[in-house]
Design a protein around this motif. Structure first.
Motif, PDB file in Angstrom:
ATOM      1  N   GLN A   1       0.900  -1.303  -0.164  1.00  0.00           N
ATOM      2  CA  GLN A   1      -0.117   0.080  -0.109  1.00  0.00           C
ATOM      3  C   GLN A   1       0.834   1.644  -0.552  1.00  0.00           C
ATOM      4  O   GLN A   1       0.489   2.151  -0.478  1.00  0.00           O
ATOM      5  CB  GLN A   1      -0.818  -0.077   1.588  1.00  0.00           C
ATOM      6  N   VAL A   2       1.351   1.131   0.716  1.00  0.00           N
ATOM      7  CA  VAL A   2       2.774   1.880   0.332  1.00  0.00           C
ATOM      8  C   VAL A   2       3.770   2.500  -0.244  1.00  0.00           C
ATOM      9  O   VAL A   2       3.824   3.852  -0.895  1.00  0.00           O
ATOM     10  CB  VAL A   2       3.242   2.454   2.217  1.00  0.00           C
ATOM     11  N   GLU A   3       4.156   1.465  -1.085  1.00  0.00           N
ATOM     12  CA  GLU A   3       4.372   2.133  -1.754  1.00  0.00           C
ATOM     13  C   GLU A   3       3.568   1.880  -3.625  1.00  0.00           C
ATOM     14  O   GLU A   3       4.214   2.954  -4.308  1.00  0.00           O
ATOM     15  CB  GLU A   3       5.739   0.297  -2.399  1.00  0.00           C
ATOM     16  N   THR A   4       2.721   2.015  -3.265  1.00  0.00           N
ATOM     17  CA  THR A   4       1.542   2.494  -4.485  1.00  0.00           C
ATOM     18  C   THR A   4       1.570   3.597  -3.885  1.00  0.00           C
ATOM     19  O   THR A   4       1.162   3.933  -5.434  1.00  0.00           O
ATOM     20  CB  THR A   4       0.699   1.599  -4.263  1.00  0.00           C
ATOM     21  N   ILE A   5       1.064   4.249  -2.888  1.00  0.00           N
ATOM     22  CA  ILE A   5       0.970   5.637  -2.977  1.00  0.00           C
ATOM     23  C   ILE A   5       1.858   6.950  -3.201  1.00  0.00           C
ATOM     24  O   ILE A   5       1.732   7.419  -3.830  1.00  0.00           O
ATOM     25  CB  ILE A   5       0.687   6.089  -1.206  1.00  0.00           C
ATOM     26  N   TYR A   6       3.285   6.109  -2.262  1.00  0.00           N
ATOM     27  CA  TYR A   6       4.258   6.788  -2.174  1.00  0.00           C
ATOM     28  C   TYR A   6       5.654   6.734  -3.476  1.00  0.00           C
ATOM     29  O   TYR A   6       6.498   7.399  -3.311  1.00  0.00           O
ATOM     30  CB  TYR A   6       4.957   6.786  -0.801  1.00  0.00           C
TER      31      TYR A   6
END
Length: 159
Positions: free
Chosen positions: A125-130
């Protein structure tokens, strides 16, 4: 923030057209990204479809755990210290690299599985967002912050 309020309002007002959800005021993700950049001054990266940094970190964790198991067991304190666990006397003696290496050490299979499960869920999730670079920076800085905290509170520890 006004941007977040606008997004919430738009989500409430969203409607279906031709099977796609459209947000009032935003024709596409590019418009949304530009609005965020204007309101916060920080541009959002393009959408990430393949979180390969997460998979690389998961692979590194598994490989290091397997190597520790082969070297005498990932629950053996001597093996963990050899592999770079946080050990206060060594860090005080100048082995600061242990602050980094401890991020990838796990004591036993359960520790590895649960940490990797959390990384799989939240890292994706974090890699997809940031984006890849920001995610890697967040991961490393968070791990180093944990290492510094652990160093101040414990004599020996791992990620």
């Amino acid at each position: 923030s006004p941007f977040k309020r606008q997004i919430r309002n738009d989500l409430k007002d969203s409607h279906m057209s031709d099977g796609n959800v459209t947000l009032s005021g935003y024709q596409n993700q590019k418009d949304l990204r530009e609005e965020h950049t204007l309101s916060s001054g920080i541009p959002l990266p393009e959408s990430i479809k393949h979180p390969y940094i997460t998979w690389i970190i998961l692979s590194i964790n598994a490989l290091i755990w397997l190597a520790a198991e082969a070297a005498g067991g990932s629950t053996n304190p001597d093996v963990l210290i050899d592999f770079g666990a946080l050990f206060t006397p060594f860090i005080i003696a100048g082995e600061y690299w242990r602050m980094f290496s401890a991020l990838f050490l796990h004591v036993g299979l359960i520790h590895l599985v649960f940490n990797c499960l959390g990384l799989f869920i939240f890292g994706h999730q974090v890699e997809t967002i940031y984006g890849h670079c920001r995610f890697f920076t967040i991961y490393i800085l968070s791990g180093l912050a944990g290492s510094v905290t652990s160093f101040t509170l414990n004599n020996i520890s791992v990620g």
